[in-house]
Design a protein around this motif. Structure first.
Motif, mmCIF file in Angstrom:
data_model
loop_
_atom_site.group_PDB
_atom_site.id
_atom_site.type_symbol
_atom_site.label_atom_id
_atom_site.label_comp_id
_atom_site.label_asym_id
_atom_site.label_seq_id
_atom_site.Cartn_x
_atom_site.Cartn_y
_atom_site.Cartn_z
ATOM 1 N N GLY A 284 -10.274 -42.970 -7.991
ATOM 2 C CA GLY A 284 -10.202 -44.263 -8.647
ATOM 3 C C GLY A 284 -10.243 -45.430 -7.684
ATOM 4 N N GLY A 285 -10.963 -45.265 -6.579
ATOM 5 C CA GLY A 285 -11.158 -46.374 -5.649
ATOM 6 C C GLY A 285 -12.342 -47.226 -6.083
ATOM 7 N N VAL A 286 -12.893 -47.983 -5.167
ATOM 8 C CA VAL A 286 -14.022 -48.844 -5.479
ATOM 9 C C VAL A 286 -15.189 -48.025 -6.027
ATOM 10 C CG1 VAL A 286 -15.756 -50.397 -4.505
ATOM 11 C CG2 VAL A 286 -13.361 -50.633 -3.827
ATOM 12 N N GLN A 287 -15.472 -46.865 -5.395
ATOM 13 C CA GLN A 287 -16.598 -46.041 -5.825
ATOM 14 C C GLN A 287 -16.415 -45.536 -7.249
ATOM 15 O OE1 GLN A 287 -19.397 -45.336 -4.071
ATOM 16 N NE2 GLN A 287 -18.815 -46.370 -2.186
ATOM 17 N N GLY A 288 -15.275 -44.892 -7.504
ATOM 18 C CA GLY A 288 -15.029 -44.335 -8.822
ATOM 19 C C GLY A 288 -14.968 -45.392 -9.906
ATOM 20 N N CYS A 289 -14.348 -46.532 -9.603
ATOM 21 C CA CYS A 289 -14.229 -47.604 -10.594
ATOM 22 C C CYS A 289 -15.583 -48.243 -10.888
ATOM 23 C CB CYS A 289 -13.236 -48.653 -10.117
ATOM 24 S SG CYS A 289 -11.519 -48.091 -10.155
ATOM 25 N N ALA B 260 -15.853 -38.867 -6.589
ATOM 26 C CA ALA B 260 -15.893 -40.201 -5.979
ATOM 27 C C ALA B 260 -14.664 -40.439 -5.105
ATOM 28 C CB ALA B 260 -16.000 -41.268 -7.064
ATOM 29 N N MET B 261 -14.237 -39.389 -4.409
ATOM 30 C CA MET B 261 -13.045 -39.511 -3.564
ATOM 31 C C MET B 261 -13.323 -40.414 -2.360
ATOM 32 S SD MET B 261 -13.607 -36.306 -4.943
ATOM 33 C CE MET B 261 -13.978 -35.124 -3.645
ATOM 34 N N GLY B 262 -12.295 -41.139 -1.936
ATOM 35 C CA GLY B 262 -12.427 -42.054 -0.809
ATOM 36 C C GLY B 262 -12.294 -41.367 0.537
ATOM 37 N N VAL B 263 -12.556 -42.133 1.599
ATOM 38 C CA VAL B 263 -12.545 -41.578 2.958
ATOM 39 C C VAL B 263 -11.347 -42.040 3.785
ATOM 40 C CG1 VAL B 263 -15.050 -41.342 3.043
ATOM 41 C CG2 VAL B 263 -13.994 -43.483 3.787
ATOM 42 N N ASN B 264 -10.489 -42.888 3.221
ATOM 43 C CA ASN B 264 -9.390 -43.445 4.010
ATOM 44 C C ASN B 264 -8.070 -42.706 3.813
ATOM 45 O OD1 ASN B 264 -11.063 -45.402 5.077
ATOM 46 N ND2 ASN B 264 -10.571 -46.902 3.508
ATOM 47 N N GLN B 265 -8.128 -41.490 3.297
ATOM 48 C CA GLN B 265 -6.901 -40.756 3.005
ATOM 49 C C GLN B 265 -6.265 -40.159 4.265
ATOM 50 O OE1 GLN B 265 -5.842 -41.010 -0.110
ATOM 51 N NE2 GLN B 265 -7.709 -42.083 -0.680
ATOM 52 N N PHE C 237 -21.848 -34.666 -10.257
ATOM 53 C CA PHE C 237 -22.439 -35.772 -9.512
ATOM 54 C C PHE C 237 -21.511 -36.207 -8.374
ATOM 55 C CE2 PHE C 237 -24.102 -35.752 -13.767
ATOM 56 C CZ PHE C 237 -25.441 -36.093 -13.643
ATOM 57 N N VAL C 238 -22.077 -36.943 -7.425
ATOM 58 C CA VAL C 238 -21.291 -37.435 -6.290
ATOM 59 C C VAL C 238 -21.539 -38.926 -6.095
ATOM 60 C CG1 VAL C 238 -21.273 -35.206 -5.105
ATOM 61 C CG2 VAL C 238 -23.116 -36.838 -4.628
ATOM 62 N N ALA C 239 -20.573 -39.582 -5.464
ATOM 63 C CA ALA C 239 -20.689 -41.005 -5.114
ATOM 64 C C ALA C 239 -19.967 -41.236 -3.800
ATOM 65 C CB ALA C 239 -20.091 -41.883 -6.212
ATOM 66 N N GLY C 240 -20.204 -42.386 -3.196
ATOM 67 C CA GLY C 240 -19.514 -42.698 -1.950
ATOM 68 C C GLY C 240 -20.019 -41.866 -0.787
#
Length: 384
Positions: free
Chosen positions: A9-14, A145-150, A353-356
């Protein structure tokens, strides 16, 4: 069962969710699974912490479908000086409020599920997302759409000296900024520069030193704008070797760079005696009593009251703690770097599907930023 499940639910997912809700599905047909309680939590937390005032990207990069939505929003809500510089970089507070307002109109909070994803399988044509307490969320399609800053990136020398009081990483959610004393910030990119400017403006901070490994790299954007369109993407899309695509992405990204506007602001702080620059390599650092001793490779030692690492995130695949087993089980195609090989519609397997970052071998160098989120949302929605 849902028509769409978005993991992240970061920028990509939203951004993907906004596009789907606006054009394809009702809010009852979509669910967003994220470990935080509200949309874009990591983005908003980090940018607030470092004191970022405006984005690096221009005004047409945001969550709404209409590229001029943010410009109209600034005029309607009477923001003073809504965009900065020749590239019309939007104010962060305005961008965030615009994003929240857009999501509220679409009812995105009603689609929210605060949970930790633990696995993913496909059974009889239906995707099943495993979450905590052995529960399952089912859907026809899934977007990763998971983020990379985890996972904060700690230098090798820092592995044994993590100290929540004196040595910590800006990407660690538990990190709070010092209010007094002498502060050293390690990093040469935008995050480090914003943080240095913010802390050097605090009267209670005695001194701020920005410690970097290389001279400042001044770049307007994190990659050439030509990567947004056919100027570079036409040739990139003709490359069939994914190892070569990875090389092109790494070459195109201006890692550790800052904008000229931010560099000018830092120099003003230097002239005012509030900020110091230091270039070199750290050999080790020790937290002793109430101070930090930083030993440089040239034999020099720097003393400070606290050391903040702004060294980015680990170069790992988002969600890899559970995604690796999914890749193996479903025999999902991956490049030599381990990242997904997907179709032009960003489909990895039917309905997945994928994003980010996960989409970057198809979308290109801009995949991780807001422009990349818009591209991913458009491609996924077209295939819905």
């Amino acid at each position: 069962m849902y028509k769409w499940i978005i993991i992240g639910g970061g920028v990509q997912g939203c951004c993907v969710a906004s596009r789907l809700l606006e054009e394809k599905v009702s809010k009852e047909e979509l669910i967003i699974i994220d470990s935080h309680a509200a949309p874009m939590h990591v983005w908003r937390t980090i940018t607030q912490k470092i004191g970022m005032s405006c984005l690096r990207s221009p005004m047409v990069h945001h969550l709404a479908n209409d590229p001029y939505s943010l410009k109209k929003y600034a005029r309607t809500n009477d923001y003073a000086f809504p965009f900065k510089g020749r590239y019309l970089r939007p104010r962060l507070d305005m961008f965030n409020q615009h994003s929240l307002d857009e999501m509220n109109v679409l009812g995105m909070q009603d689609c929210w599920m605060q949970e930790t994803v633990e696995g993913l399988v496909k059974s009889e044509g239906i995707w099943e997302v495993s979450i905590s307490n052995n529960r399952v969320v089912k859907g026809e399609r899934v977007v990763l759409a998971m983020g990379v800053n985890q996972k904060p990136q700690y230098p090798n020398w820092a592995a044994d000296c993590k100290n929540k009081e004196k040595i910590n990483h800006i990407f660690d959610e538990e990190t709070s900024l010092p209010e007094v004393g002498e502060v050293v910030i390690l990093g040469g990119g935008m995050t480090a520069a914003h943080l240095a400017y913010t802390l050097s403006n605090k009267s209670s901070i005695q001194s701020v030193t920005l410690l970097k490994r290389h001279p400042f790299r001044i770049k307007d954007f994190d990659s050439d704008p030509g990567w947004l369109g056919p100027k570079y993407l036409r040739a990139y899309n003709q490359v069939n070797c994914y190892a070569e695509r990875r090389r092109l992405i790494q070459q195109a990204r201006h890692r550790g760079s800052i904008t000229r506007e931010l560099y000018v602001k830092l120099k003003q702080q230097v002239r005012a005696g509030r900020l110091h620059f230091h270039t070199g390599e750290i050999e080790k650092a020790q937290s002793i009593r109430n101070s930090v001793h930083i030993y440089m490779s040239n034999g020099e030692m720097i003393n400070a009251d606290s050391l903040i690492l702004a060294t980015g995130a680990e170069a790992s695949m988002p969600g890899e703690n559970w995604l690796r087993s999914v890749i193996k089980q479903l025999e999902l195609p991956c490049a030599p770097c381990g990242f997904p090989i997907v179709s032009s519609s960003l489909e990895w397997k039917q309905g997945l599907f994928v994003a980010g970052a996960l989409a970057e071998l198809e979308v290109g160098p801009v995949s991780r930023n807001i422009a990349g989120a818009r591209k991913a949302a458009e491609r996924i929605a077209q295939n819905a």
